[in-house]
Design a protein around this motif. Sequence first.
Motif, PDB file in Angstrom:
ATOM      1  N   ASP A   1       0.670  -1.003   0.155  1.00 17.65           N
ATOM      2  CA  ASP A   1       0.444   0.011   0.475  1.00 17.65           C
ATOM      3  C   ASP A   1       0.594   1.220  -0.334  1.00 17.65           C
ATOM      4  O   ASP A   1       0.121   2.286  -0.785  1.00 17.65           O
ATOM      5  N   ALA A   2       1.910   0.909   0.493  1.00 20.45           N
ATOM      6  CA  ALA A   2       2.959   2.367   0.811  1.00 20.45           C
ATOM      7  C   ALA A   2       4.104   1.915   0.478  1.00 20.45           C
ATOM      8  O   ALA A   2       4.555   0.358   0.550  1.00 20.45           O
ATOM      9  N   LEU A   3       5.662   2.573  -0.041  1.00 22.34           N
ATOM     10  CA  LEU A   3       6.415   2.698  -0.963  1.00 22.34           C
ATOM     11  C   LEU A   3       7.572   3.798   0.142  1.00 22.34           C
ATOM     12  O   LEU A   3       7.247   5.380   0.013  1.00 22.34           O
ATOM     13  N   ILE A   4       8.186   3.520   0.549  1.00 23.27           N
ATOM     14  CA  ILE A   4       9.133   4.264   1.002  1.00 23.27           C
ATOM     15  C   ILE A   4      10.351   4.020   1.109  1.00 23.27           C
ATOM     16  O   ILE A   4      10.895   3.064   0.235  1.00 23.27           O
ATOM     17  N   VAL A   5      11.094   5.651  -0.435  1.00 23.79           N
ATOM     18  CA  VAL A   5      12.354   5.359  -0.789  1.00 23.79           C
ATOM     19  C   VAL A   5      13.600   6.823   0.223  1.00 23.79           C
ATOM     20  O   VAL A   5      13.406   7.465   0.705  1.00 23.79           O
ATOM     21  N   ARG A   6      14.238   6.231   0.014  1.00 23.97           N
ATOM     22  CA  ARG A   6      15.754   8.021  -0.128  1.00 23.97           C
ATOM     23  C   ARG A   6      16.073   8.117  -1.783  1.00 23.97           C
ATOM     24  O   ARG A   6      15.386   8.240  -2.425  1.00 23.97           O
ATOM     25  N   SER A   7      17.226   8.585  -2.284  1.00 26.75           N
ATOM     26  CA  SER A   7      17.441   8.597  -3.188  1.00 26.75           C
ATOM     27  C   SER A   7      17.802   7.789  -4.879  1.00 26.75           C
ATOM     28  O   SER A   7      17.896   7.889  -5.375  1.00 26.75           O
ATOM     29  N   ALA A   8      18.017   5.978  -3.668  1.00 27.80           N
ATOM     30  CA  ALA A   8      18.306   5.290  -5.203  1.00 27.80           C
ATOM     31  C   ALA A   8      17.508   4.514  -5.855  1.00 27.80           C
ATOM     32  O   ALA A   8      17.592   3.931  -6.894  1.00 27.80           O
ATOM     33  N   THR A   9      16.237   4.997  -4.726  1.00 28.13           N
ATOM     34  CA  THR A   9      15.490   3.705  -5.862  1.00 28.13           C
ATOM     35  C   THR A   9      14.616   4.342  -7.180  1.00 28.13           C
ATOM     36  O   THR A   9      13.798   4.966  -7.360  1.00 28.13           O
ATOM     37  N   ASN A  10      14.707   3.812  -7.961  1.00 25.08           N
ATOM     38  CA  ASN A  10      13.922   4.197  -8.963  1.00 25.08           C
ATOM     39  C   ASN A  10      12.547   4.240  -9.484  1.00 25.08           C
ATOM     40  O   ASN A  10      12.544   3.110  -9.505  1.00 25.08           O
ATOM     41  N   VAL A  11      11.883   4.850  -8.829  1.00 35.91           N
ATOM     42  CA  VAL A  11      10.400   4.750  -9.151  1.00 35.91           C
ATOM     43  C   VAL A  11       9.650   5.663 -10.158  1.00 35.91           C
ATOM     44  O   VAL A  11       9.052   7.098 -10.227  1.00 35.91           O
ATOM     45  N   ASP A  12       9.912   5.206 -10.963  1.00 42.46           N
ATOM     46  CA  ASP A  12       9.290   5.477 -12.186  1.00 42.46           C
ATOM     47  C   ASP A  12       7.729   4.904 -12.922  1.00 42.46           C
ATOM     48  O   ASP A  12       7.523   4.387 -11.647  1.00 42.46           O
ATOM     49  N   LYS A  13       8.064   5.295 -13.753  1.00 46.03           N
ATOM     50  CA  LYS A  13       5.874   5.351 -14.365  1.00 46.03           C
ATOM     51  C   LYS A  13       5.891   3.561 -14.435  1.00 46.03           C
ATOM     52  O   LYS A  13       5.288   3.356 -13.345  1.00 46.03           O
ATOM     53  N   ALA A  14       6.779   3.024 -14.584  1.00 45.82           N
ATOM     54  CA  ALA A  14       6.876   1.712 -14.887  1.00 45.82           C
ATOM     55  C   ALA A  14       6.580   0.832 -13.756  1.00 45.82           C
ATOM     56  O   ALA A  14       5.542   0.308 -13.340  1.00 45.82           O
ATOM     57  N   LEU A  15       6.951   1.503 -12.084  1.00 47.43           N
ATOM     58  CA  LEU A  15       7.311   0.677 -11.324  1.00 47.43           C
ATOM     59  C   LEU A  15       5.886   0.887 -10.494  1.00 47.43           C
ATOM     60  O   LEU A  15       5.038   0.365  -9.831  1.00 47.43           O
ATOM     61  N   LEU A  16       5.250   2.550 -10.934  1.00 45.79           N
ATOM     62  CA  LEU A  16       4.005   3.093 -10.144  1.00 45.79           C
ATOM     63  C   LEU A  16       2.967   2.144 -10.368  1.00 45.79           C
ATOM     64  O   LEU A  16       1.991   2.257 -10.014  1.00 45.79           O
ATOM     65  N   GLU A  17       2.761   2.340 -11.980  1.00 41.59           N
ATOM     66  CA  GLU A  17       1.610   1.082 -12.936  1.00 41.59           C
ATOM     67  C   GLU A  17       1.581   0.357 -12.142  1.00 41.59           C
ATOM     68  O   GLU A  17       0.262  -0.741 -11.973  1.00 41.59           O
ATOM     69  N   ALA A  18       2.819  -0.976 -11.889  1.00 44.12           N
ATOM     70  CA  ALA A  18       2.610  -2.224 -11.056  1.00 44.12           C
ATOM     71  C   ALA A  18       2.463  -1.936 -10.229  1.00 44.12           C
ATOM     72  O   ALA A  18       1.661  -3.214  -9.202  1.00 44.12           O
ATOM     73  N   GLY A  19       1.924  -1.106  -9.374  1.00 45.10           N
ATOM     74  CA  GLY A  19       2.165  -0.784  -7.896  1.00 45.10           C
ATOM     75  C   GLY A  19       0.400  -0.831  -7.200  1.00 45.10           C
ATOM     76  O   GLY A  19      -0.349   0.561  -7.630  1.00 45.10           O
ATOM     77  N   LYS A  20      -0.316  -1.380  -7.718  1.00 44.51           N
ATOM     78  CA  LYS A  20      -1.564  -2.366  -7.922  1.00 44.51           C
ATOM     79  C   LYS A  20      -2.567  -1.060  -6.791  1.00 44.51           C
ATOM     80  O   LYS A  20      -3.755  -0.794  -6.718  1.00 44.51           O
TER      81      LYS A  20
END
Length: 525
Positions: free
Chosen positions: A45-64
Amino acid sequence: MPAKILVTEVIAPEGLAALEARGYEVDVKLNLSDSTLRAIIGDYDALIVRSATNVDKALLEAGKNLKVVGRAGVTCDNIDIEAANALDIIVCNAPTSNIVSAAEHTFALILACARRVPQANQSMHAGNWNREQFKGVELYGKTLALFGLGRVGGAVAERATAFGMRVLAYDPYCNPERATSLGVKLINDLDVILEQADFISVHLPVTSTTENMFGPEEFAKMKTGVIFVNTSRPAILDLNSLADFVAARKIASCGVDVFDDEPCYNSPLHSLPNAIITPHISALTEEAQVRSGVQIADYVWAGLEGSLVPTALTATGSAGEMSRHIAPFVPAANMLGRMVSQIKGSVPRIVKVKMMGNLAELDPTVLVTSVLEGLLSSNYTQCSTMLEAKRYAERHGVDIDCSGTDVAGEYAAGIEIVADDICISSTVFGSEKLPRITSILDYKIDVAPTKHSLIFEYEDMPGVCGIIGTVLGNHGINISTMQIANSDDGTKALVYVNVGKEVSDEIIEEFHEAINLKYLFRISL
Ligand SMILES: NC(=O)C1=CN([C@@H]2O[C@H](COP(=O)(O)OP(=O)(O)OC[C@H]3O[C@@H](n4cnc5c(N)ncnc54)[C@H](O)[C@@H]3O)[C@@H](O)[C@H]2O)C=CC1
Ligand SMILES: O=C(O)CCC(=O)C(=O)O
């Protein structure tokens, strides 16, 4: 079932404990590859990152099931905010958590360069005692030029003053009073500031105006023997060129904390003994980590509970029903800010934002913040209340105010901004909610601006549109929209033209020669 939170980078145990105490299931999984992360994100339901994780469109779309992405730190350039906005996923950060740490690390680099501490240490560990080889320079009485006098730049200025340095800054968006109160002299002329500085430290966000700001021309203009430090972002400079000038000792030494394609194991600076390089550790302190961990835990919790997220960078974070009305107007507000500052040619001093029709009763903070971002060409301004927005604006010399009115002309809702003497209004239209200009400088129009456009005003006479078309056609520039409006007394006309590419200074000159123009503005969005 408790909400599930995935943490992909190290955050403080205090932050993790705060989330677990609220009953969430927290999984810490470090060093995941992009493909593994994409494969598992659907469970969270939630993702916590710092600067190294690439939170791109594909990842967000996969996060149903994804509702919130929290950035335990400040800059969110590793997160596709636009895609998150479109997917109704809240992105939030912890904007004040690491300012002091970043400023202190900047000083660690400045001092390391000035006194050659890393080289002397390495030499001692190798069993040597070479005093003369490590003669340094003092900071006292020297001139430090800061590029960007925002949160980190301001904290560096305060510390520099304590070292007895003369501090200059290049920041055209900074309120002169803020600079004065920090003891800093603003010099918004690149050539003048570059030639005066003994030390240069960069604290800029990456925008179209700052990308590649430092290249061979700028390095060549610096004093021989200057010390140059960058703890902001790598895209601000040309690293190959920096390395050339450091190798040639034109730049005596550089300190760099940020690199393209991190983790970075090799760069043109790696082999240079007078380059002090650190692996993006400016924000990496116990204190900043605790602050960012605890703050982000609070904001992710707010997002998961459906409360207002104070540091939301997406319109969605402004909570519930309100965001559905406000969100489509965020790009329109930003567009108005950009247009106004380009028409004025500078940052306006007094800005009045009017929320019209359906927007009148809603919290204006997100839209006012978006206007400010446009005005100041900054990315992701952090304002969670109108008071904060006003303070942020004040810091940049802008007095901003907002009001509401039920009246929106023939539209259901709209925004108007009056910046000094320039008035523009906008609404959004169609299934894609494209921003449209509905009036500009007292002329009623209805245009959806494209990336490049021209606005002409002239004493009305036949044949002007033909001239505009011919001049542009002669230079191979396509017109995609041309709209004409007349002044109320019929003596003047305004033409708004969307064009296929940027129009050069020479073509602008040609228009001035061919038409009796009152004005001609060139807009790039
Ligand atoms: N290495 C690290 O771990 C860290 C890096 N940073 C980076 O440091 C930089 C500064 O961060 P903050 O101070 O928080 O940002 P900020 O937004 O508070 O300040 C940036 C300043 O740059 C100015 N600016 C914008 N465009 C400009 C232009 N074209 N010319 C001159 N000035 C311009 C703005 O007016 C503003 O005053 C950012 O790039 C941030 O990502 C921040 C924290 C830690
Ligand atoms: O340590 C980190 O998370 C990176 C911090 C950073 O670069 C930032 O907040 O801009």
